[in-house]
Scaffold this motif. Sequence first.
Motif, PDB file in Angstrom:
ATOM      1  N   CYS A  21      -5.842   4.582   1.686  1.00 38.51           N
ATOM      2  CA  CYS A  21      -6.115   3.190   2.538  1.00 38.51           C
ATOM      3  C   CYS A  21      -6.998   3.491   3.673  1.00 38.51           C
ATOM      4  CB  CYS A  21      -4.914   2.628   2.768  1.00 38.51           C
ATOM      5  SG  CYS A  21      -3.765   3.391   3.816  1.00 38.51           S
TER       6      CYS A  21
ATOM      7  N   TYR B 169      -7.520   0.986  -0.599  1.00 35.76           N
ATOM      8  CA  TYR B 169      -7.040  -0.151   0.034  1.00 35.76           C
ATOM      9  C   TYR B 169      -7.322  -0.359   1.265  1.00 35.76           C
ATOM     10  CZ  TYR B 169      -4.192  -0.420  -4.477  1.00 35.76           C
ATOM     11  OH  TYR B 169      -3.815  -0.693  -5.495  1.00 35.76           O
TER      12      TYR B 169
ATOM     13  N   ILE C  89       0.825  -1.330   0.150  1.00 35.53           N
ATOM     14  CA  ILE C  89      -0.078   0.056  -0.073  1.00 35.53           C
ATOM     15  C   ILE C  89       0.838   1.165  -0.081  1.00 35.53           C
ATOM     16  CG2 ILE C  89      -1.676   1.381   1.446  1.00 35.53           C
ATOM     17  CD1 ILE C  89      -3.065  -1.249   2.518  1.00 35.53           C
TER      18      ILE C  89
ATOM     19  N   ARG D 285     -11.547  -1.001  -5.475  1.00 39.53           N
ATOM     20  CA  ARG D 285     -10.163  -0.981  -5.459  1.00 39.53           C
ATOM     21  C   ARG D 285      -9.793   0.554  -5.593  1.00 39.53           C
ATOM     22  NH1 ARG D 285      -7.034  -5.283  -5.413  1.00 39.53           N
ATOM     23  NH2 ARG D 285      -5.177  -4.225  -6.139  1.00 39.53           N
TER      24      ARG D 285
END
Length: 328
Positions: free
Chosen positions: A101, A153, A96, A150
Motif C-alpha cells: 500500500c 492499495y 489493507i 489495484r
Amino acid sequence: MGQQLPAHPGALTRLRQNKAVRQTTALFAKNVLVAWRNRWSTAIRLLAPLLFLALALVVQEALGANARRTGRIRDTPYSQAADVSSIPNCHTELFIFDKPCLDFFYTPDNNDTIKAIVAAVQKNNNPPIPDSRVKGFSSRAEADRFIQQRETYVLGGVHFSQSGTGQLQYIVQSNSTVPTFKGYIQSPNDFFQIPFISAIAREVSRHYLQQAGRTAEAATLQWQPSMTPFPHPKLSAGTAGYILPPFIFVACMFATISTLSMLVSEKESGLRQALQTMGLMQGSYWMSWWLYEAVMAAIAAWCIIGFGKWPRGVCLSGVALPVCMRAC
C-alpha cells in the motif's frame, strides 16, 4: 276466476340459484372443511408469522447490540479531543492490513515546489513517512489508472495546481468506504481525510511563510489540530425497518407453499378432473380458491400485526402493518 301468475323470484333467490355461485359456495365450504380437518397444518400456517417475527426480533436485538458498541449509537455524555495532525500508516487500515500500500500519492511530480511540499509532509509527519509509501504521478489520469489496477492499495492522494502568479491550489482524493470489523467502524473522515488535509494545509502554509521571508516563523510553526465528536444521548439503532420486511415476506410465502401443495394434491388425486366431468366450471373452481386464500391472507395479516404487538408491540407492529398488507 282469474289465473294467478307465478311470483317472480327476488334477486337474492336468483343469485342463490345461479350455477356459478352455488359451485363457488360449495367449493369454498370444501376448502374450509379441509382446513378444519387438517387442524395442525392450518395452525402451523397461521402461527408461522410468530416464528418468523421471533427470529426477526432476535436478529434485531443482535444487530442493535452490535450497533450500540459504536460511538454513533452509544451514549456519549462527553467527548475527548483526538489528534488529527498526522497521516496514518496505510497498514493500519482495516481492509489493507498487510497488503502492499501507499500512504498517499500526489500530482504532478515534475514541479519542484510541489515536491518540496510533499517532502515536508513526509518529514514532519509523526512518524515520518518513508519514500516507499509515497508515489508521484505526472497527471491525474495516470494516477487513476494506477488506482484502478489495484496492485497497490492507496489511502488517498492530492492533486496540486499552480497558477501563473504562483498561487497553489489542491484537490484531495480519497476512498470514502467505511471499513467495519466485529462492531468496530473506522471512519474514513477521522482516519485519513482530516489528517491528510491538515498535513497538506500545514506544509502549504509553511511554504507561503518561507516565500514571504518569514523563515523563523515557518521553522517554528505550531500546527496541532484536534477533533472532538459532538456529545449525544444513546440513540436507537433503527434496524426494524429493513430487517422485518424479509421475514414477513417469508411468512407469507409459507402460506403460498401450503396452497400450492393442496392444488397439486387435488390435481394428482383426480378430484379436479372428476368435478369437471360432473359439470364443474373452471371459473367457480378458481374463484373458490381465490376467496379462500383472501380470507386466509387477511387472517395471516392480522396475526402478523397481533404477533408484532406481543411482546414488543410498538417497535414491530409499526413496520408490520404496512408491510404485511402488501406482502400477504
